[in-house]
Design a protein around this motif. Sequence first.
Motif, PDB file in Angstrom:
ATOM      1  N   ALA A  55      45.411  37.868  44.412  1.00  0.00           N
ATOM      2  CA  ALA A  55      45.248  36.717  43.519  1.00  0.00           C
ATOM      3  C   ALA A  55      43.792  36.593  43.061  1.00  0.00           C
ATOM      4  N   TYR A  56      43.442  37.331  42.015  1.00  0.00           N
ATOM      5  CA  TYR A  56      42.075  37.324  41.478  1.00  0.00           C
ATOM      6  C   TYR A  56      42.116  36.955  40.007  1.00  0.00           C
ATOM      7  N   VAL A  57      41.273  36.001  39.611  1.00  0.00           N
ATOM      8  CA  VAL A  57      41.238  35.515  38.237  1.00  0.00           C
ATOM      9  C   VAL A  57      40.635  36.550  37.291  1.00  0.00           C
ATOM     10  N   SER A  58      39.560  37.218  37.723  1.00  0.00           N
ATOM     11  CA  SER A  58      38.805  38.088  36.821  1.00  0.00           C
ATOM     12  C   SER A  58      38.134  39.209  37.604  1.00  0.00           C
ATOM     13  N   TRP A  59      37.504  40.115  36.865  1.00  0.00           N
ATOM     14  CA  TRP A  59      36.751  41.196  37.504  1.00  0.00           C
ATOM     15  C   TRP A  59      35.657  40.608  38.392  1.00  0.00           C
ATOM     16  N   ASP A  60      35.003  39.582  37.922  1.00  0.00           N
ATOM     17  CA  ASP A  60      33.936  38.941  38.703  1.00  0.00           C
ATOM     18  C   ASP A  60      34.482  38.382  40.016  1.00  0.00           C
ATOM     19  N   ASP A  61      35.602  37.697  39.946  1.00  0.00           N
ATOM     20  CA  ASP A  61      36.255  37.140  41.133  1.00  0.00           C
ATOM     21  C   ASP A  61      36.645  38.259  42.103  1.00  0.00           C
ATOM     22  N   PHE A  62      37.221  39.328  41.579  1.00  0.00           N
ATOM     23  CA  PHE A  62      37.655  40.470  42.380  1.00  0.00           C
ATOM     24  C   PHE A  62      36.475  41.158  43.054  1.00  0.00           C
ATOM     25  N   ALA A  63      35.413  41.391  42.298  1.00  0.00           N
ATOM     26  CA  ALA A  63      34.227  42.057  42.859  1.00  0.00           C
ATOM     27  C   ALA A  63      33.589  41.224  43.963  1.00  0.00           C
ATOM     28  N   HIS A 103      37.814  36.391  25.424  1.00  0.00           N
ATOM     29  CA  HIS A 103      39.196  36.080  25.054  1.00  0.00           C
ATOM     30  C   HIS A 103      40.205  36.490  26.134  1.00  0.00           C
ATOM     31  N   GLN A 104      39.849  36.243  27.397  1.00  0.00           N
ATOM     32  CA  GLN A 104      40.808  36.469  28.479  1.00  0.00           C
ATOM     33  C   GLN A 104      41.914  35.433  28.348  1.00  0.00           C
ATOM     34  N   GLU A 105      43.163  35.894  28.276  1.00  0.00           N
ATOM     35  CA  GLU A 105      44.285  34.985  28.058  1.00  0.00           C
ATOM     36  C   GLU A 105      45.112  34.706  29.305  1.00  0.00           C
ATOM     37  N   VAL A 106      45.144  35.645  30.244  1.00  0.00           N
ATOM     38  CA  VAL A 106      45.918  35.452  31.474  1.00  0.00           C
ATOM     39  C   VAL A 106      44.936  35.375  32.644  1.00  0.00           C
ATOM     40  N   PRO A 107      45.006  34.322  33.452  1.00  0.00           N
ATOM     41  CA  PRO A 107      44.055  34.146  34.548  1.00  0.00           C
ATOM     42  C   PRO A 107      44.395  34.969  35.789  1.00  0.00           C
ATOM     43  N   HIS A 108      44.626  36.264  35.570  1.00  0.00           N
ATOM     44  CA  HIS A 108      44.825  37.228  36.651  1.00  0.00           C
ATOM     45  C   HIS A 108      44.128  38.498  36.168  1.00  0.00           C
ATOM     46  N   LEU A 109      43.235  39.053  36.992  1.00  0.00           N
ATOM     47  CA  LEU A 109      42.537  40.271  36.593  1.00  0.00           C
ATOM     48  C   LEU A 109      43.530  41.306  36.088  1.00  0.00           C
ATOM     49  N   HIS A 110      43.215  41.907  34.960  1.00  0.00           N
ATOM     50  CA  HIS A 110      44.012  43.002  34.439  1.00  0.00           C
ATOM     51  C   HIS A 110      43.127  43.927  33.623  1.00  0.00           C
TER      52      HIS A 110
END
Length: 125
Positions: A55-63, A103-110
């Motif tokens: 459950a990670y919102v973004s690359w920053d969150d994941f890192a 323009h990130q549209e989905v709040p899950h890293l992809h």
Amino acid sequence: MPIDAARPYDPDNIFAKILRGEIPSNKVYEDAHALAFHDINPQAPRHILVIPKGAYVSWDDFAAKGSDAEIAGFVRAVGQVARDAGMVEPGYRLLANIGQDAHQEVPHLHVHIFAGRPLGPMLVR
């Protein structure tokens, strides 16, 4: 609508629902750390999304919060998906949007993997 990458993870986002099997996807790869599937609105002739299972919102969150095993597994999965899809030659592009300005549209890293035609310059000015 673009999202704020710093906001808390929303467990009801579309990718979380795909991970739980509540929404179908055209899966091309899955392992302990990642799931990859064809984008339903492709922006190139070949367009695959790769998402971490955590459950990670973004690359920053994941890192910042991902374990070493999750990070290594996810990065390796992205490369494996591109290789398995035959995208290495003549080439492909990776894109991960983080936050409103990107323009990130989905709040899950992809990570988007684009291929199948010359993709042009990185950014349009």
